[in-house]
Design a protein around this motif. Structure first.
Motif, short mmCIF file in Angstrom:
data_model
loop_
_atom_site.label_atom_id
_atom_site.label_comp_id
_atom_site.label_asym_id
_atom_site.label_seq_id
_atom_site.Cartn_x
_atom_site.Cartn_y
_atom_site.Cartn_z
N SER A 51 0.94 -1.23 -0.03
CA SER A 51 0.09 -0.16 -0.01
C SER A 51 0.91 1.24 -0.06
N PRO A 52 0.75 2.19 -0.93
CA PRO A 52 1.39 3.37 -0.57
C PRO A 52 1.38 4.17 0.54
N GLN A 53 0.50 3.63 1.27
CA GLN A 53 0.32 4.45 2.57
C GLN A 53 1.22 4.03 3.59
N LEU A 54 1.98 2.70 3.19
CA LEU A 54 2.83 2.27 4.13
C LEU A 54 4.41 2.54 3.59
N CYS A 55 4.43 3.26 2.67
CA CYS A 55 5.69 3.68 2.06
C CYS A 55 6.33 4.96 2.58
N THR A 60 9.20 3.13 -1.19
CA THR A 60 9.81 1.99 -0.69
C THR A 60 8.68 1.50 0.63
N VAL A 61 8.57 0.29 0.95
CA VAL A 61 7.87 0.12 2.25
C VAL A 61 8.74 0.66 3.54
N CYS A 62 7.93 1.41 4.36
CA CYS A 62 8.81 1.91 5.27
C CYS A 62 9.28 0.93 6.30
N GLY A 63 10.53 1.48 7.14
CA GLY A 63 10.87 0.42 7.91
C GLY A 63 9.91 0.28 9.24
N GLN A 64 9.29 1.50 9.50
CA GLN A 64 8.21 1.41 10.71
C GLN A 64 7.27 -0.02 10.55
N SER A 65 6.80 -0.01 9.27
CA SER A 65 5.75 -0.85 9.07
C SER A 65 6.15 -2.31 8.93
N LEU A 66 7.44 -2.26 8.49
CA LEU A 66 8.08 -3.58 8.50
C LEU A 66 8.24 -4.16 10.02
N LEU A 119 10.59 -15.63 29.42
CA LEU A 119 11.09 -14.94 28.30
C LEU A 119 11.18 -15.96 26.90
N THR A 120 10.97 -15.60 25.89
CA THR A 120 10.70 -16.27 24.59
C THR A 120 11.49 -15.55 23.57
N PHE A 121 12.45 -16.26 22.98
CA PHE A 121 13.16 -15.67 22.02
C PHE A 121 12.66 -16.21 20.40
N GLY A 122 12.94 -15.28 19.31
CA GLY A 122 12.58 -15.73 18.08
C GLY A 122 13.01 -15.00 17.06
N GLU A 123 12.79 -15.62 15.68
CA GLU A 123 13.36 -14.70 14.78
C GLU A 123 12.34 -14.61 13.42
N VAL A 124 12.33 -13.55 12.66
CA VAL A 124 11.53 -13.06 11.80
C VAL A 124 12.27 -12.91 10.26
N SER A 125 11.60 -13.24 9.29
CA SER A 125 12.31 -13.34 8.03
C SER A 125 11.12 -12.65 7.49
N MET A 126 11.72 -11.37 6.51
CA MET A 126 10.70 -10.44 5.64
C MET A 126 11.12 -10.53 4.26
N PHE A 127 10.23 -11.19 3.34
CA PHE A 127 10.61 -11.36 1.95
C PHE A 127 9.55 -10.32 1.12
N SER A 128 10.17 -9.77 -0.01
CA SER A 128 9.33 -9.46 -1.01
C SER A 128 8.73 -10.57 -1.85
N ALA A 129 7.43 -10.37 -1.90
CA ALA A 129 6.46 -11.45 -2.25
C ALA A 129 6.74 -11.52 -3.92
N ALA A 130 7.34 -10.27 -4.55
CA ALA A 130 7.25 -10.40 -5.85
C ALA A 130 8.25 -11.22 -6.19
N GLY A 132 10.46 -12.98 -3.81
CA GLY A 132 11.29 -14.00 -2.97
C GLY A 132 12.54 -13.66 -2.16
N LYS A 133 12.76 -12.59 -2.59
CA LYS A 133 14.26 -12.27 -1.92
C LYS A 133 14.15 -11.62 -0.47
N LEU A 134 15.14 -12.06 0.33
CA LEU A 134 15.20 -11.48 1.68
C LEU A 134 15.26 -10.12 1.68
N ALA A 135 14.28 -9.37 2.63
CA ALA A 135 14.59 -8.16 2.69
C ALA A 135 15.00 -7.61 4.01
N ALA A 136 14.59 -8.27 5.05
CA ALA A 136 14.78 -7.97 6.53
C ALA A 136 14.69 -9.28 7.15
#
Length: 145
Positions: A51-55, A60-66, A119-130, A132-136
């Protein structure tokens, strides 16, 4: 009783997780338009529609929304491992931005690395759906309340 998660915890469904999104999260998190696409014990996958509202300036998609999307996905991964929602709070979230996402949905994959009583520990991977490349890549720590 339905399918079971880890141990004797009930299995969280996509429908249940999507309902939590509408009931338990702040309106600005709901405005991200997140959709739960997969949920398994200790793991969750969400899609954040472009969404352009998240850019930010430049389109580009802003870091805060990611970062908000990653935080939300991790809550679902933790809750799915527990078999239901439990109050928790983010203690630490470290995000490495590897590449920008423009004009694409974002695929978010969250996984619990080490569940704990306090405490619980985790990881998150974020990809461009277009493409499939790892973005964050995100590491997280949550305090279980």
């Amino acid at each position: 009783m339905g399918e079971q998660g880890r141990g004797d915890a009930p299995r969280v469904t996509i429908e249940q997780a999507q309902q939590w999104l509408g009931e338990l999260f702040a309106p600005w998190v709901q405005a991200l338009g997140l959709r739960v696409t997969r949920i398994e014990p200790g793991e969750a996958e969400l899609l954040m529609p472009f969404s352009p509202q998240l850019c930010r300036v430049g389109g580009t998609v802003c870091g805060q929304s990611l970062m908000a999307a990653a935080d939300t996905a991790m809550v679902f991964a933790i809750a799915s491992g527990l078999g239901g929602f439990r109050p928790m709070t983010t203690v630490n979230q470290t995000t490495g931005f590897l590449r920008a996402i423009a004009d694409s949905d974002v695929r978010i994959v969250a996984r619990v690395l080490k569940p704990g009583r306090t405490l619980t520990f985790g990881e998150v991977s974020m990809f461009s759906a277009a493409d499939g490349k790892l973005a964050a890549q995100v590491t997280t720590t949550y305090a279980m309340l």
